[in-house]
Design a protein around this motif. Structure first.
Motif, PDB file in Angstrom:
ATOM      1  N   THR A   1       0.824  -1.204   0.000  1.00 46.92           N
ATOM      2  CA  THR A   1       0.000   0.000   0.000  1.00 46.92           C
ATOM      3  C   THR A   1       0.861   1.257   0.000  1.00 46.92           C
ATOM      4  O   THR A   1       0.628   2.184  -0.785  1.00 46.92           O
ATOM      5  N   ILE A   2       1.859   1.309   0.860  1.00 42.91           N
ATOM      6  CA  ILE A   2       2.743   2.484   0.924  1.00 42.91           C
ATOM      7  C   ILE A   2       3.458   2.664  -0.412  1.00 42.91           C
ATOM      8  O   ILE A   2       3.561   3.775  -0.938  1.00 42.91           O
ATOM      9  N   LYS A   3       3.948   1.569  -0.985  1.00 43.49           N
ATOM     10  CA  LYS A   3       4.720   1.669  -2.221  1.00 43.49           C
ATOM     11  C   LYS A   3       3.857   2.028  -3.434  1.00 43.49           C
ATOM     12  O   LYS A   3       4.274   2.810  -4.268  1.00 43.49           O
ATOM     13  N   THR A   4       2.647   1.455  -3.535  1.00 48.30           N
ATOM     14  CA  THR A   4       1.842   1.694  -4.736  1.00 48.30           C
ATOM     15  C   THR A   4       0.933   2.912  -4.618  1.00 48.30           C
ATOM     16  O   THR A   4       0.814   3.672  -5.563  1.00 48.30           O
ATOM     17  N   ARG A   5       0.276   3.098  -3.475  1.00 46.25           N
ATOM     18  CA  ARG A   5      -0.672   4.208  -3.336  1.00 46.25           C
ATOM     19  C   ARG A   5      -0.005   5.533  -3.018  1.00 46.25           C
ATOM     20  O   ARG A   5      -0.566   6.586  -3.307  1.00 46.25           O
ATOM     21  N   TYR A   6       1.158   5.478  -2.379  1.00 45.50           N
ATOM     22  CA  TYR A   6       1.798   6.720  -1.953  1.00 45.50           C
ATOM     23  C   TYR A   6       3.125   6.980  -2.669  1.00 45.50           C
ATOM     24  O   TYR A   6       3.307   8.011  -3.297  1.00 45.50           O
TER      25      TYR A   6
END
Length: 174
Positions: free
Chosen positions: A149-154
């Protein structure tokens, strides 16, 4: 011009904010707001050691902020539910490490703001030797989900906005 007015948009914004806060358009307020708009950016210049951020894709920034706002609201409900309805022994509070490719100081600052604005997560530090983000999660169930989530969404959208793409060399085009 840039020496005396390093950030014209910020200066105009400060003037307008001054006028709105005072609810007056009298000449004295124009003068004070104008002085604030000129002096504040000059005094803040030493606080920007990396210069101004260059936005590569502003639409990606708006999409990121919109999706982040949705995530913040969703997390508010989830954390409220956990606090109000669960026993504290059932909460799995953990630290996790997220490897980061993002290097832009402005991008890292934005990522920090987004993570710390989301209830249930806290940016602890960037580990300098491995460039990993140490993140505290209030109720952790799936560590890999958080990393993804951190890598793809942010991280990916922030890299699109703040980091310039590498130009292709002649050998890369073949």
């Amino acid at each position: 011009m840039r020496r005396w007015l390093p950030s014209p948009l910020l200066s105009c914004s400060l003037l307008l904010m001054w006028l709105m806060l005072n609810q007056s358009v009298e000449p004295g307020h124009w003068l004070l707001g104008g002085a604030l708009g000129l002096v504040a950016p000059l005094l803040a210049r030493p606080l920007q050691p990396h210069g101004h951020a260059r936005l590569g894709r502003p639409l990606a920034l708006f999409r990121l902020l919109w999706l982040s706002a949705i995530e913040i609201v969703r997390s508010c409900f989830n954390v409220s539910q956990i606090i109000l309805l669960r026993r504290s022994a059932d909460v799995n509070s953990q630290f996790i490490r997220v490897p980061l490719e993002l290097r832009s100081p402005h991008g890292l600052a934005l990522l920090s703001c987004l993570i710390n604005s989301t209830p249930g997560t806290v940016w602890v530090e960037i580990l300098p030797d491995t460039h990993e983000l140490l993140l505290h999660v209030f109720d952790l169930h799936d560590e890999q989900w958080w990393v993804d989530t951190i890598k793809t969404r942010y991280e990916q959208p922030i890299m699109e906005v703040f980091e310039t793409p590498q130009r292709k060399t002649e050998g890369d085009r073949r």
